[in-house]
Design a protein around this motif. Structure first.
Motif, mmCIF file in Angstrom:
data_model
loop_
_atom_site.group_PDB
_atom_site.id
_atom_site.type_symbol
_atom_site.label_atom_id
_atom_site.label_comp_id
_atom_site.label_asym_id
_atom_site.label_seq_id
_atom_site.Cartn_x
_atom_site.Cartn_y
_atom_site.Cartn_z
ATOM 1 N N ARG A 135 -2.053 -20.741 25.178
ATOM 2 C CA ARG A 135 -0.962 -19.809 25.455
ATOM 3 C C ARG A 135 -0.062 -20.408 26.526
ATOM 4 O O ARG A 135 -0.380 -21.447 27.104
ATOM 5 C CB ARG A 135 -1.499 -18.469 25.938
ATOM 6 N N ASP A 136 1.055 -19.741 26.783
ATOM 7 C CA ASP A 136 1.949 -20.146 27.868
ATOM 8 C C ASP A 136 1.318 -19.785 29.218
ATOM 9 O O ASP A 136 0.441 -18.912 29.280
ATOM 10 C CB ASP A 136 3.294 -19.434 27.741
ATOM 11 N N PRO A 137 1.779 -20.424 30.287
ATOM 12 C CA PRO A 137 1.258 -20.091 31.620
ATOM 13 C C PRO A 137 1.535 -18.637 32.001
ATOM 14 O O PRO A 137 2.525 -18.050 31.579
ATOM 15 C CB PRO A 137 2.037 -21.030 32.552
ATOM 16 N N ASP A 138 0.656 -18.083 32.795
ATOM 17 C CA ASP A 138 0.794 -16.715 33.295
ATOM 18 C C ASP A 138 1.203 -16.773 34.769
ATOM 19 O O ASP A 138 0.369 -17.038 35.628
ATOM 20 C CB ASP A 138 -0.530 -15.973 33.154
ATOM 21 N N PRO A 139 2.492 -16.545 35.073
ATOM 22 C CA PRO A 139 2.930 -16.603 36.474
ATOM 23 C C PRO A 139 2.205 -15.614 37.385
ATOM 24 O O PRO A 139 2.090 -15.836 38.578
ATOM 25 C CB PRO A 139 4.419 -16.264 36.393
ATOM 26 N N LYS A 140 1.686 -14.538 36.820
ATOM 27 C CA LYS A 140 0.983 -13.548 37.635
ATOM 28 C C LYS A 140 -0.305 -14.105 38.242
ATOM 29 O O LYS A 140 -0.826 -13.556 39.203
ATOM 30 C CB LYS A 140 0.665 -12.305 36.811
ATOM 31 N N ALA A 141 -0.812 -15.200 37.683
ATOM 32 C CA ALA A 141 -2.037 -15.797 38.221
ATOM 33 C C ALA A 141 -1.854 -16.184 39.684
ATOM 34 O O ALA A 141 -2.747 -15.980 40.502
ATOM 35 C CB ALA A 141 -2.441 -17.011 37.395
ATOM 36 N N LEU A 142 -0.698 -16.719 40.014
ATOM 37 C CA LEU A 142 -0.427 -17.079 41.409
ATOM 38 C C LEU A 142 -0.328 -15.834 42.280
ATOM 39 O O LEU A 142 -0.840 -15.805 43.393
ATOM 40 C CB LEU A 142 0.853 -17.907 41.523
ATOM 41 N N PHE A 143 0.287 -14.783 41.764
ATOM 42 C CA PHE A 143 0.395 -13.531 42.517
ATOM 43 C C PHE A 143 -0.995 -12.961 42.796
ATOM 44 O O PHE A 143 -1.264 -12.458 43.880
ATOM 45 C CB PHE A 143 1.227 -12.499 41.768
ATOM 46 N N ARG A 144 -1.888 -13.039 41.794
ATOM 47 C CA ARG A 144 -3.255 -12.542 41.988
ATOM 48 C C ARG A 144 -3.977 -13.384 43.031
ATOM 49 O O ARG A 144 -4.645 -12.863 43.912
ATOM 50 C CB ARG A 144 -4.010 -12.535 40.660
ATOM 51 N N ARG A 145 -3.834 -14.707 42.939
ATOM 52 C CA ARG A 145 -4.507 -15.591 43.897
ATOM 53 C C ARG A 145 -4.025 -15.341 45.320
ATOM 54 O O ARG A 145 -4.808 -15.388 46.270
ATOM 55 C CB ARG A 145 -4.285 -17.056 43.511
ATOM 56 N N GLU A 146 -2.749 -15.071 45.470
ATOM 57 C CA GLU A 146 -2.179 -14.848 46.795
ATOM 58 C C GLU A 146 -2.343 -13.410 47.272
ATOM 59 O O GLU A 146 -1.931 -13.073 48.373
ATOM 60 C CB GLU A 146 -0.692 -15.231 46.798
ATOM 61 N N GLY A 147 -2.938 -12.534 46.452
ATOM 62 C CA GLY A 147 -3.177 -11.158 46.843
ATOM 63 C C GLY A 147 -1.958 -10.264 46.749
ATOM 64 O O GLY A 147 -1.950 -9.168 47.300
ATOM 65 N N ILE A 148 -0.935 -10.710 46.040
ATOM 66 C CA ILE A 148 0.279 -9.912 45.880
ATOM 67 C C ILE A 148 0.048 -8.783 44.880
ATOM 68 O O ILE A 148 0.544 -7.681 45.050
ATOM 69 C CB ILE A 148 1.461 -10.808 45.470
ATOM 70 N N ILE A 149 -0.720 -9.077 43.832
ATOM 71 C CA ILE A 149 -1.168 -8.040 42.899
ATOM 72 C C ILE A 149 -2.685 -8.131 42.840
ATOM 73 O O ILE A 149 -3.267 -9.175 43.110
ATOM 74 C CB ILE A 149 -0.526 -8.166 41.491
ATOM 75 N N GLU A 150 -3.318 -7.023 42.501
ATOM 76 C CA GLU A 150 -4.770 -6.948 42.565
ATOM 77 C C GLU A 150 -5.426 -7.234 41.225
ATOM 78 O O GLU A 150 -4.846 -7.026 40.175
ATOM 79 C CB GLU A 150 -5.193 -5.556 43.032
ATOM 80 N N GLU A 151 -6.685 -7.684 41.307
ATOM 81 C CA GLU A 151 -7.533 -7.850 40.140
ATOM 82 C C GLU A 151 -8.349 -6.590 39.943
ATOM 83 O O GLU A 151 -8.578 -5.837 40.889
ATOM 84 C CB GLU A 151 -8.485 -9.032 40.322
ATOM 85 N N ASP A 152 -8.835 -6.386 38.739
ATOM 86 C CA ASP A 152 -9.747 -5.296 38.436
ATOM 87 C C ASP A 152 -11.016 -5.525 39.250
ATOM 88 O O ASP A 152 -11.586 -6.596 39.251
ATOM 89 C CB ASP A 152 -10.060 -5.294 36.941
ATOM 90 N N SER A 153 -11.482 -4.516 39.972
ATOM 91 C CA SER A 153 -12.625 -4.677 40.874
ATOM 92 C C SER A 153 -13.950 -4.872 40.147
ATOM 93 O O SER A 153 -14.906 -5.329 40.733
ATOM 94 C CB SER A 153 -12.719 -3.474 41.804
ATOM 95 N N GLN A 154 -14.037 -4.547 38.852
ATOM 96 C CA GLN A 154 -15.306 -4.658 38.138
ATOM 97 C C GLN A 154 -15.501 -6.000 37.454
ATOM 98 O O GLN A 154 -16.578 -6.303 36.984
ATOM 99 C CB GLN A 154 -15.420 -3.544 37.108
ATOM 100 N N SER A 155 -14.476 -6.825 37.370
ATOM 101 C CA SER A 155 -14.611 -8.141 36.762
ATOM 102 C C SER A 155 -13.551 -9.056 37.330
ATOM 103 O O SER A 155 -12.719 -8.652 38.114
ATOM 104 C CB SER A 155 -14.450 -8.048 35.236
ATOM 105 N N SER A 156 -13.586 -10.318 36.899
ATOM 106 C CA SER A 156 -12.554 -11.244 37.350
ATOM 107 C C SER A 156 -11.280 -11.091 36.533
ATOM 108 O O SER A 156 -10.289 -11.721 36.826
ATOM 109 C CB SER A 156 -13.064 -12.686 37.263
#
Length: 89
Positions: free
Chosen positions: A52-73
């Motif tokens: 697939r194409d890159p997901d720019p949100k991955a960087l936001f998640r890594r930097e804590g700008i947006i949150e991950e689901d607390s029950q999984s990665s």
């Protein structure tokens, strides 16, 4: 340089989901990104690696700008390109 960080964060999320030492994903990384770098278009090599194409949100998640689901990665937000809150490229 920021785009490289996006790609890094996105691939690392794949490893977090599959397991940091996942042999199949590691082999795919070796056979695509590492082995083909500079011989094919970078966006095509990335799609071969990730499917697939890159997901720019991955960087936001890594930097804590947006949150991950607390029950999984897996992230709580939609991972599709141009999803809610993200401009279309």
């Amino acid at each position: 340089y920021k785009w490289a960080e996006v790609l890094d964060a996105d691939v690392f999320e794949a490893f977090k989901e599959a397991g940091l030492y996942d042999e199949e994903l590691s082999a795919r990384l070796l056979e695509t990104i590492y082995a083909k770098g500079g011989t094919e278009a970078p966006d095509e090599i990335y799609r071969q690696m990730m499917g697939r194409d890159p997901d720019p949100k991955a960087l936001f998640r890594r930097e804590g700008i947006i949150e991950e689901d607390s029950q999984s990665s897996a992230p709580a937000q939609d991972r599709s390109r141009g999803g809610p809150g993200m401009p279309k490229p």
